[in-house]
Every structure is written in C-alpha cells, then in structure tokens.
Write an enzyme that holds these catalytic residues in place. Structure first.
Site, PDB file in Angstrom:
ATOM      1  N   CYS A  69     -22.392 -24.854 -51.619  1.00 56.90           N
ATOM      2  CA  CYS A  69     -22.539 -23.924 -50.646  1.00 56.90           C
ATOM      3  C   CYS A  69     -23.424 -22.821 -51.227  1.00 56.90           C
ATOM      4  O   CYS A  69     -24.100 -23.060 -52.357  1.00 56.90           O
ATOM      5  CB  CYS A  69     -21.075 -23.405 -50.214  1.00 56.90           C
ATOM      6  SG  CYS A  69     -20.091 -22.499 -51.349  1.00 56.90           S
TER       7      CYS A  69
ATOM      8  N   ARG B  20     -16.429 -22.083 -49.415  1.00 61.95           N
ATOM      9  CA  ARG B  20     -16.414 -23.574 -48.826  1.00 61.95           C
ATOM     10  C   ARG B  20     -16.464 -24.792 -49.570  1.00 61.95           C
ATOM     11  O   ARG B  20     -15.833 -25.684 -49.454  1.00 61.95           O
ATOM     12  CB  ARG B  20     -17.811 -23.473 -47.705  1.00 61.95           C
ATOM     13  CG  ARG B  20     -17.489 -22.434 -46.750  1.00 61.95           C
ATOM     14  CD  ARG B  20     -18.851 -22.421 -45.888  1.00 61.95           C
ATOM     15  NE  ARG B  20     -19.805 -21.735 -46.795  1.00 61.95           N
ATOM     16  CZ  ARG B  20     -21.120 -21.528 -46.304  1.00 61.95           C
ATOM     17  NH1 ARG B  20     -21.511 -22.132 -45.163  1.00 61.95           N
ATOM     18  NH2 ARG B  20     -21.987 -20.842 -47.136  1.00 61.95           N
TER      19      ARG B  20
ATOM     20  N   ASP C  54     -19.982 -19.364 -43.157  1.00 63.63           N
ATOM     21  CA  ASP C  54     -19.238 -18.805 -44.368  1.00 63.63           C
ATOM     22  C   ASP C  54     -18.340 -17.844 -44.217  1.00 63.63           C
ATOM     23  O   ASP C  54     -18.685 -16.781 -43.457  1.00 63.63           O
ATOM     24  CB  ASP C  54     -20.665 -18.190 -45.165  1.00 63.63           C
ATOM     25  CG  ASP C  54     -20.229 -17.722 -46.501  1.00 63.63           C
ATOM     26  OD1 ASP C  54     -19.232 -17.679 -46.877  1.00 63.63           O
ATOM     27  OD2 ASP C  54     -21.277 -17.331 -47.192  1.00 63.63           O
TER      28      ASP C  54
END
Length: 175
Positions: free
Chosen positions: A20, A26, A139
């Site tokens: 990520c 994440r 996100d």
C-alpha cells in the site's frame, strides 16, 4: 498470472507481498489476514506473506493504532508489524505482488524492469468477483475507526477469494 504454473514446496514457499502507500494500514492488514487464513488451512509452510509501502514516511514504525485495533477486534495480532518500503529488487524474491489500489499498481509496474515482474502486480480486489469492480481498497488513514473496520472486511473477503484461487495449485504442487 495463472496459478496453474505454481511451484510450491516447503523449502521454497509461494511468496506474496502486499503493498500500500505507507505500510501502516491496508497492507499490514492484508499480510496478517492472509497469514492467519493460510495457517488455519494448513498452508502456512507453503505460502509466505509480507508487506511494504511505496513510500518511506513510516519505515520502522508500527502499524497505525487503528489498524492494530481493527485487527484485534476480529482476533488478529498486528502488533509486531514494522513498516518498510518496497525495494524493486524484491520482485525477484516474490511470486505475487498484491497492491491495494491503482496508484500502487502504477508505481510498482513502473519500478519493474521486466514484463515478468510487471505481471506479478495484481490488485487485491481483482481476486474477488463481487468486489473487483471497485478496483481500490480505500485508504482509511485520514478517516475514522468505522472505515478501518470496513477496509478490513474488504481485505478479508478478497483474501478468502485469493486463497480459493491459490490453494488448489499449492495443494497439488503444480509447477
């Protein structure tokens, strides 16, 4: 990348890295979730998971506290994670590079020097037919706990779909 061309064995597991942006939200979630899932399925020695970020802002830091909390609420332990930045040399060390959104997909495909490495880069949601149209896992960094929980749910679903595609080839030892 077709999973019928895998070459798993216990000395060289199939290596998946999740990527990520900062490696604190994440991708650590995905790493922990997939590791837990493959362990429960008895595939822990055959599939290795790790994670990284495209940026270096958080290198050495723990996962975001909201990530650790969201994971803990569902029985996962993310407390040992330390953020790191993806190194393009790692393409050679990984069989699959799973990104959480299209920005990482673009960055990593640009960092890849060979088509073989570019082909390793896949969006996480692409493994789950129902979530695939969304393309990106949002996100949650600038949001609230509820989005962290929702993102974890998306990651869990996509991870189950990934293992469903991957496990038969791993179990058969096809290479």
């Amino acid at each position: 990348m077709p999973f019928d061309s895998l070459t798993p064995d216990e000395s060289t597991p199939f290596r998946i890295i999740f990527v990520c942006t900062g490696n604190i939200c994440r991708s650590p979630m995905a790493e922990v979730v997939l590791r837990d899932l493959v362990t429960k399925l008895g595939l822990g020695r055959l599939i290795a998971t790790s994670s990284a970020g495209t940026g270096d802002w958080h290198v050495g830091e723990q996962a975001d506290g909201r990530t650790i909390t969201a994971l803990a609420k569902r029985g996962y332990d993310g407390s040992h994670h330390r953020a790191r930045q993806f190194d393009p040399l790692w393409f050679a060390e990984h069989d699959l590079v799973v990104v959480l959104d299209r920005s990482q997909e673009r960055i990593l495909r640009n960092w890849a020097l060979e088509d073989r490495d570019r082909a390793k880069v896949r969006l996480l949601l692409s493994f789950d037919a129902e979530q695939a149209p969304l393309l990106d896992v949002p996100d949650p960094y600038y949001s609230d706990d509820a989005l962290f929980d929702a993102v974890l749910g998306m990651i869990e679903r996509a991870s189950h779909a990934l293992v469903k595609q991957l496990a038969p080839a791993i179990r058969q030892g096809v290479r």
